[in-house]
Design an enzyme around this catalytic site. Sequence first.
Site, mmCIF file in Angstrom:
data_model
loop_
_atom_site.group_PDB
_atom_site.id
_atom_site.type_symbol
_atom_site.label_atom_id
_atom_site.label_comp_id
_atom_site.label_asym_id
_atom_site.label_seq_id
_atom_site.Cartn_x
_atom_site.Cartn_y
_atom_site.Cartn_z
ATOM 1 N N HIS A 80 0.838 -1.219 -0.150
ATOM 2 C CA HIS A 80 0.168 0.070 0.012
ATOM 3 C C HIS A 80 0.823 1.245 -0.029
ATOM 4 C CE1 HIS A 80 0.625 0.772 4.393
ATOM 5 N NE2 HIS A 80 0.632 -0.471 4.297
ATOM 6 N N ASP A 115 6.135 1.378 7.165
ATOM 7 C CA ASP A 115 4.824 1.002 6.923
ATOM 8 C C ASP A 115 4.225 1.709 5.717
ATOM 9 O OD1 ASP A 115 2.520 -0.414 6.930
ATOM 10 O OD2 ASP A 115 1.830 0.455 8.891
ATOM 11 N N ASP A 166 -0.712 4.180 0.777
ATOM 12 C CA ASP A 166 -1.058 5.288 1.719
ATOM 13 C C ASP A 166 -0.286 5.101 3.284
ATOM 14 O OD1 ASP A 166 -2.464 2.562 2.001
ATOM 15 O OD2 ASP A 166 -4.054 3.817 3.086
ATOM 16 N N HIS A 191 3.312 3.792 12.711
ATOM 17 C CA HIS A 191 2.203 4.698 13.282
ATOM 18 C C HIS A 191 3.036 5.279 14.429
ATOM 19 C CE1 HIS A 191 -1.137 2.087 11.496
ATOM 20 N NE2 HIS A 191 0.125 2.135 10.709
ATOM 21 N N GLU A 203 3.984 -6.102 4.490
ATOM 22 C CA GLU A 203 4.146 -5.471 6.013
ATOM 23 C C GLU A 203 5.245 -5.490 6.842
ATOM 24 O OE1 GLU A 203 1.493 -3.495 6.918
ATOM 25 O OE2 GLU A 203 0.116 -3.711 5.475
ATOM 26 N N GLU A 251 -5.238 1.229 2.631
ATOM 27 C CA GLU A 251 -5.098 0.088 3.583
ATOM 28 C C GLU A 251 -5.213 0.500 4.939
ATOM 29 O OE1 GLU A 251 -2.947 -2.881 6.429
ATOM 30 O OE2 GLU A 251 -2.497 -0.721 5.921
ATOM 31 N N GLU A 252 -4.743 1.836 5.090
ATOM 32 C CA GLU A 252 -4.706 2.456 6.436
ATOM 33 C C GLU A 252 -5.896 3.208 6.885
ATOM 34 O OE1 GLU A 252 -2.588 1.761 8.432
ATOM 35 O OE2 GLU A 252 -0.484 1.709 7.610
#
Length: 375
Positions: A66, A99, A68, A348, A162, A133-134
């Site tokens: 991903h 990520d 995003d 994150h 991931e 995805e997020e």
Amino acid sequence: MSEVLHLARELIARPSVTPDDAGCQPLIAQRLRRAGFACEHLRFGEVDNLWATHGEGGPVLVLLGHTDVVPPGPLEAWASDPFVPEVRDGSLYGRGAADMKGSVAAFVVALERFVAAHPDHAGTIALLLTSDEEGDAIDGVRHVARVFGERGQRIDWCITGEPSSTAVLGDLLRVGRRGSLSATLTVRGVQGHVAYPDKARNPVHEALPALAELTARRWDDGYESFPPTSLQVSNMDAGTGASNVIPGELRVLFNLRYNPHWTTARLEAEIEALLARHGLDFELSWHRSGEPFFTPEGPLRAAAREVLAAFAGAAPEESTGGGTSDARFIAPLGAQCIEVGPVNASIHKVDEHVRVADLEALPDLYLALIERLLP
């Protein structure tokens, strides 16, 4: 500067807060077209998805990722601008470094190297990217998988980038994930004055025994390498804010992370029956994030175990822990799925980063996996 570090920096510099791709996928598609890939852009709603393929027939190996990222949070909390990539003390800093723009950059470099070295390789190699995805994960891989199902698109193996490693690159191999089921429970009562409870019906009091039973229940004892199913209450609210008013309604949010012992339909039926048994006047709204998946022993796990052991210096732990990933939408198409990526310690978080040495090793890791599966 290495090729993968340069591309990772280019991607981080694009502020692709979900669901905005911010130009990441067009950049990648341009590179892959030059390498001989056929690229298809699948835009649903506000979400961009990229499907790039090389070769034909089976087996079909998909690299899944991903573009995003989650919001950076307070900019003043970062040591440097989250969307201005910076290398400090041997690590690349920026939102998405771990990520998962680092893995996406490594995917691209590995694919370019693979088709250059093996232009007539067996089967099909593909890259699937989403910008959802997020976020809600509605118009991303979930939607693409539905389209693939209608097309009859075959997928044999899927490698998701991931950040799965714990301390050293390659020390953990994700071979499955739990399912996730969320619920909003509304329990209705009758609002009234706290001095006259006989003229009201308190939904908090009525719901507590049922909630106590739900949270105390042991749902199962685990499933193969999966931990036991868990239910967690995340939010509760009721009342007007006044201390002398019995609320007329209670709202409870809870989530289940469950193993393959259960399906969403069975869990929903069990919980609804429990609440009905307690005599509650209630409504339940369900959100099915995805069913669990598990990849048994086979060519994919064997190849990954061998490659990761070479990179980490020891056989990887094979795990089904963690939250969810987009592989949950690919597995129902009949694919075997694993997750392999960098260390996840900073994902994150403020000052998200990936070790440059790990980033520069990732293309070789992914290339070794591809060459074992599509010789």
